[in-house]
Design a protein around this motif. Structure first.
Motif, short mmCIF file in Angstrom:
data_model
loop_
_atom_site.label_atom_id
_atom_site.label_comp_id
_atom_site.label_asym_id
_atom_site.label_seq_id
_atom_site.Cartn_x
_atom_site.Cartn_y
_atom_site.Cartn_z
N TYR A 1 0.83 -1.21 0.00
CA TYR A 1 0.00 0.00 0.00
C TYR A 1 0.86 1.25 0.00
N ARG A 2 1.91 1.23 0.82
CA ARG A 2 2.73 2.42 1.01
C ARG A 2 3.60 2.72 -0.20
N THR B 1 -5.71 8.89 16.85
CA THR B 1 -4.37 9.43 16.65
C THR B 1 -3.58 8.47 15.77
N LEU B 2 -4.30 7.78 14.89
CA LEU B 2 -3.62 6.79 14.05
C LEU B 2 -3.02 7.45 12.82
N ILE B 3 -2.01 6.79 12.26
CA ILE B 3 -1.40 7.26 11.02
C ILE B 3 -1.93 6.38 9.89
N PRO B 4 -2.59 6.97 8.90
CA PRO B 4 -3.32 6.16 7.91
C PRO B 4 -2.45 5.23 7.07
N ASN B 5 -1.21 5.62 6.80
CA ASN B 5 -0.40 4.82 5.88
C ASN B 5 0.48 3.80 6.58
N LEU B 6 0.30 3.63 7.89
CA LEU B 6 1.06 2.59 8.60
C LEU B 6 0.16 1.38 8.87
N ASN C 1 -0.73 13.66 14.22
CA ASN C 1 -0.85 12.42 14.97
C ASN C 1 0.51 11.81 15.26
N ASP D 1 -5.54 2.80 6.94
CA ASP D 1 -6.42 3.54 6.03
C ASP D 1 -7.50 2.65 5.41
#
Lengths: 328, 313, 509
Positions: free
Chosen positions: B12-13, C89-94, B197, C140
């Motif tokens: 995805y990344r 507080t999450l990071i969408p791309n992790l 975040n 995400d």
């Protein structure tokens, strides 16, 4: 507003003085630069304070000035237009290649404007509706234009620009070049439009907060599209003025035009989404820049030195403005 | 290997990398079928040598783009490096000077963006001008001599393998190691994904961003070394086009300019697409000028195919 | 027995707005402590101080008997305070695992992140709480419910002594809630302390040992859970004289003014229909995230629903359709205004003057080349009539307090002349004094022949302000009651009653 209301709201004198100070402190960096330059000019050289010399400086700045106005339009709505060099290259090549020789003169005059407008439309569609990155899409459009010019010219410099067109730069009223009058004219028109028309309200709102603009019912995509289209149109006018200032055509107007335009816009107090400099700020910045370079030339400083000074000024202006307004 | 396994782990990344690889394959196949000279060893080694500067600078650029920034000063740093390598100084001093200049530029960019809140385009544009001026002062016109070992390390080959391939692999592995094997890599993705975040979770966002700009400058320095070796001389404007081309290569490789999405493999693929398109058009005797048109259209097509949620830079 | 945490005399102000005054709170080892109060009572702010997000203006925080002042969430976490925030507080791309350990990843000897260990430990933890959640999935790509689960799991990764859960169950289904409760009881058994914030009374009584009640930024009462019953707890939380706080309801309401029908938020979902009459304020109530926001936004066209029909009274008695599916501007043209919950991000232009923000009301839906409406005196009039605490229309809106900012937004729509107003969380971030003013302004609006649709997390607010309340659950309307007869319990009962047999709330798996 009635008289009584005005009276009621007149603040005490002390407050007025404080306001005046904070107003001066809030001026874009361009005003300071210009003030300092004017102050030291007499010490450097007598020519620098000759009014005729100023007319020459203004004349030389006209194309850049109009391009800066264009750039400030898109930067107000948090976008960017990197296709200035492409439009310039294209317009100059076609005006000087002789292709348009057999057409009536107005075709030559309209050509740069039509090209600019078309490029603006394409940029606007790509950025606002396709939501492509503004940096990448305007850059690609520019690369395509320059490529086309270079392909057609096969790398050779084209002929000379039509001599009758040079009137736009060389002709003058009391020493003030027609090109400067065009520059002043579009500047006044744009500032009037911003002040009195809906388009100015929408640009400010979108620049301040695009998300809120959308939730408030302002057509976000259309506003950004309009800003790119208007910028393209103005860039076309700038290209026309540039053509009139050149004796012979060139196929390499270079990256400098764009960098100068961006630098002057920032120095004039307009950055991504911030329009505190208004329309006058970038105008003053262009004058300051041209004057600064003229002075550097007097000092015998060549291109490398100018680049360093220019870079330093951009960085300093952005840092001072960034520190004051939060995010630049 | 790092590159491939990590890509497979978190595809995805890596963004629209499949599209980029597909494009590369199509171009490759078309080249092999239509141009008999394409697979000739001289052409391949030529292609590699031509692409290496772009790959190395684009790898550095990738770090910055992953934070959601942009570094257009890369080109100037490449130019300055080539000019410093021709200075009349002991060779070790030249190398150290190059690195010191690159670090200084990277720190200035990173500090301006992360601490002073200057927009990345504006900040790096300013340092781009300064760097270009510096290069022209050091060496006003192309020329001079670089150390012999540098030319040799670029031009020679080990058996049939040209040295430029080693430069390329070393730079890719270094970038992959930083991105996938160091905490910095994860923090880079986190900062680009959602910086607020990331901060809430204790990620040192500012330090990460500054590091990204320093790394971009250091990779540009390495690219400049390679260029100097290839030219065997300095060129004060030799790197000028790479500021924009490195961004183009990364974007072609599926790196999102908004930050948080991208991969080392993608950037290498993107740079390869650009390099091969150039090479193929040269072989096919397409005018050098038309190449700019083709590249522009290619970039537009790929960027348009990656739809984004928001309008912007 | 000594307390693990003692917070004494905590005051906190944001600019001119005081949000906490002289609050005390203490936490014992091996206990679950509920923090109760209406939204805006200051619970989240108090917990954010304990978690290092905010620093108190005055007051002391003692941890294990020692004074501490956390400068960042990281410091608090290192000192053993783990927080599950209400906002994600999450990071969408992790990935899920990377998010869970972000900022305190297990390292190898060479300083690199041990990604295998990250995944292994995440799986181990998830197996206890949310066994169906894939540790290597990208955040995400998850549903809201799954993201909430990750947020909770993240809070459990630290080896902390204190765990703060701020509304952890808002989006969870009953199976996941049961898992979470088991985990919390395990923590308690290990001698850890847990702070539990929830609006669900049954959860509180089931889980908690001690209850502290807050109201309007102040401390009200702390007692053992056995000492409360449902009724006394709600009474302590609400506590104020509602009659004086809210303006009188409308005496009579007229003909239907706006009709919404066939509103579907997703394919195959139930369709929502309701209508608002002239002079009426109706409220959308329910648990958090049950579709109130989407319904409100679909009605005005700020978001697009799968299907929706909106009709409003146009002149005489005829109803005419409003094409909201092609965007909010159509709704504005039909005399419908919208005020979003997040004023700073979505409603206001903070760096622009008050004048510009209000004048926009007359400048929407215009051709960009047309002359913009201008009248400083008219805007001044509005500012005066709304009692915005700033005489100068040239001052930037960002400098105003929450209540005054809300008045500016109201002013925008008053100026534009809309007679239907859709407003989310009308008093979020507004201090108590200004709340009453906002209520009065909304009632004035409806009394002058307007209609208002309100959504709010504060059910007491809806009960006091509205004429009628619609209860929303699982993206459909499950009940309707006159506000005069409604109680917070009856609203919750209606919302949850609909799901007693089978829990249709968003599912994690």
């Amino acid at each position: 507003m009635t008289t009584s209301e005005t009276k009621h709201e007149t603040p005490p004198r002390a407050l007025n003085a404080r306001r005046a100070v904070s107003w001066v402190l809030g001026l874009p960096p361009a005003y300071y630069v210009l003030a300092i330059l004017i102050a030291v000019a007499p010490l450097v050289s007598a020519t620098l304070i000759n009014p005729n010399y100023w007319f020459v400086i203004l004349k030389q700045s006209a194309p850049l000035g109009i391009a800066v106005l264009a750039q400030s339009l898109v930067m107000r709505v948090r976008s960017i237009d990197l296709s200035v060099s492409g439009v310039f290259a294209f317009a100059i090549y076609f005006a000087s290649s002789g292709f348009l020789k057999n057409y009536p003169p107005y075709v030559t005059v309209l050509m740069p404007i039509v090209v600019g407008l078309a490029v603006g439309l394409v940029n606007g569609v790509l950025v606002a509706y396709v939501r492509a990155s503004a940096v990448i899409s305007t850059l690609s459009v520019s690369a395509i234009l320059i490529g086309v010019v270079q392909y057609m010219s096969a790398g050779r410099a084209p002929g000379s620009t039509p001599s009758w067109l040079r009137v736009l730069t060389n002709g003058n009223i009391h020493g003030l070049s027609y090109s400067v009058i065009v520059w002043l004219g579009v500047t006044v028109l744009v500032s009037l439009a911003f002040r009195y028309l809906i388009v100015g309200r929408y640009f400010r709102a979108v620049g301040d907060n695009p998300r809120a603009a959308e939730t408030t019912g302002i057509p976000l995509a259309r506003t950004i599209f309009v800003s790119h289209t208007l910028a393209g149109f103005l860039t076309g006018i700038a290209a026309l003025v540039q053509v009139s200032a050149l004796a012979v055509g060139t196929i390499k107007p270079g990256f400098d035009t764009f960098m100068n335009a961006l630098a002057a816009t920032i120095l004039g107090g307009v950055t991504f989404g911030v329009d505190r400099g208004g329309v006058a700020g970038p105008f003053v910045a262009v004058v300051a820049f041209s004057f600064l370079f003229a002075m550097l030339t007097v000092f015998g400083i060549q291109e490398p030195g100018k680049l360093i000074v220019q870079g330093g000024i951009i960085a300093l202006a952005a840092i001072i403005y960034g520190a004051r307004t939060g995010r630049v | 290997m790092n590159i491939v396994t990590n890509f497979l782990k978190v595809p995805y990344r890596a963004g629209a990398i499949v599209l980029s690889i597909g494009t590369l394959l199509v171009i490759l196949i078309a080249a092999v079928i239509t141009l008999p000279g394409f697979l000739a060893p001289e052409n391949l080694s030529n292609l590699l040598a031509q692409s290496t500067v772009l790959v190395i600078s684009a790898l550095g650029q990738t770090f910055v783009i992953l934070t959601g920034g942009l570094d257009v000063s890369v080109g100037s740093i490449i130019s300055v490096t080539t000019t410093i390598m021709t200075l009349d100084l002991p060779e070790v001093v030249r190398v150290f000077l190059c690195i010191a200049v690159a670090v200084a530029f990277g720190l200035a960019n990173g500090y301006g963006v992360a601490r002073l809140n200057v927009h990345p385009i504006i900040m790096t544009l300013a340092t781009m001008g300064i760097g270009q001026g510096l290069a022209l002062i050091i060496l006003p016109i192309p020329g001079g001599r670089v150390p012999d070992w540098l030319s040799a390390s670029v031009a020679g080959s080990v058996g049939p393998v040209p040295n430029s391939l080693f430069w390329l692999i070393a730079a890719s592995l270094a970038a992959a190691w930083l991105l996938y094997r160091r905490p910095f890599g994860l923090y880079l993705f986190a900062s680009g994904g959602n910086d607020f975040n990331a901060r809430m979770n204790g990620v040192p966002v500012e330090r990460t961003v500054i590091k990204a700009y320093v790394l971009s400058a250091l990779f540009a320095c390495a690219a400049g070394m390679f260029l100097a070796g290839r030219l065997a001389s300095g060129d004060p404007k030799g790197g000028a086009t790479f500021g924009i081309e490195s961004v183009t290569a990364a974007a072609l490789g599926g790196v999102h300019l908004a930050g948080g999405i991208g991969s080392i493999l993608g950037t290498v693929v993107g740079a390869a697409i650009l390099g091969i398109v150039n090479n193929v058009m040269n072989l096919a005797n397409v005018s050098a000028f038309l190449q700019s048109v083709v590249k522009g259209l290619l970039l537009l097509a790929l960027v348009v195919s990656q739809r984004r949620k928001t309008i912007g830079l | 027995m000594s307390m693990l945490v003692e917070m004494v005399g905590i005051n906190k102000s944001f600019g001119a707005t005081r949000v906490l005054s002289d609050v005390r709170f203490s936490l014992e080892r091996g206990s679950v402590h509920a923090l109760m109060g209406e939204n805006g009572a200051g619970k989240s702010t108090l917990m954010r101080i304990l978690a290092g997000v905010y620093q108190p203006t005055t007051g002391s925080v003692r941890l294990r008997g020692e004074d501490v002042s956390f400068k960042s969430p990281k410091e608090a976490r290192l000192a053993g305070v783990s927080t599950v925030f209400q906002e994600f507080t999450l990071i969408p791309n992790l990935t899920v695992a990377e998010n869970m350990f972000l900022g305190h990843e297990p390292r190898r000897k060479d300083g690199s992140i041990d990604s295998a260990e990250v995944v292994r430990r995440s799986r181990e933890l998830l197996a206890d709480v949310f066994p169906q959640l894939d540790a290597t999935a990208i955040v995400d790509t998850l549903t809201v419910a799954q993201q909430q689960a990750v947020e909770i799991a993240k809070g459990l990764t630290s080896n902390a002594d204190i765990f703060i859960f701020d509304e952890p169950t808002a989006a969870l289904n009953s199976t996941d809630v049961a898992h979470l409760f088991k985990v919390i009881r395990d923590l308690k058994a290990q001698g850890k302390a847990v702070v539990y914030i929830s609006h669900r009374m049954n959860e509180v009584f089931e889980l908690c040992d001690v209850i502290t009640v807050m109201k309007d930024g102040g401390w009200v009462k702390t007692a053992k859970a056995e000492d409360f019953n449902l009724h006394s707890l709600v009474a302590t939380m609400v506590g104020r004289e509602l009659q004086n706080f809210f303006p009188p309801r409308s005496q009579e309401t007229g003909e239907p003014m706006l009709e919404v029908s066939g509103l579907k938020l997703h394919d195959g979902g139930a369709s929502v229909a309701f209508s608002v009459r002239k002079g009426e304020i109706i409220g959308l109530a329910g648990l958090e995230g049950q579709g109130q926001r989407e319904i409100m936004r679909s009605v005005v066209g700020v978001e697009t629903a799968r299907a929706v029909t909106v009709r409003r009274r146009a002149g005489g008695s005829a109803m005419s359709a409003v094409n909201v599916t092609s965007g909010f501007p159509n709704a504005i043209a039909a005399g419908i205004g919208f005020i979003p919950e997040d004023r700073k991000q979505e409603g206001l232009f903070l760096r622009l003057p008050i004048y510009d923000n209000i004048a926009l009301g007359k400048q929407l839906n215009r051709n960009m080349a047309s002359v913009a409406w201008r009248s400083v005196s008219k805007v001044r009039e509005i500012i005066k009539s709304l009692r915005v605490a700033a005489a100068d229309p040239g001052a930037p809106v960002g400098k105003l307090s929450g209540g005054n900012q809300q008045k500016v937004l109201l002013g925008r729509w008053l100026l534009s002349g809309v007679d239907i107003l859709v407003i989310e969380e009308p008093t979020r971030g507004v201090d108590v004094g200004a709340k009453a003013e906002i209520y009065r302004l909304l009632r004035d609006f409806s009394d002058r022949g307007g209609a208002v649709i309100v959504s709010s997390r504060e059910h007491a607010e809806l009960i006091g302000l509205c004429d009628n309340i619609l209860v929303v659950h699982d993206r459909k309307i499950v009940g309707q009651m006159p506000a005069a007869d409604a109680t917070e319990e009856s609203i919750l009962g209606t919302a949850l009653g609909s799901s007693s047999a089978e829990d249709p709330r968003a599912v994690v798996h």
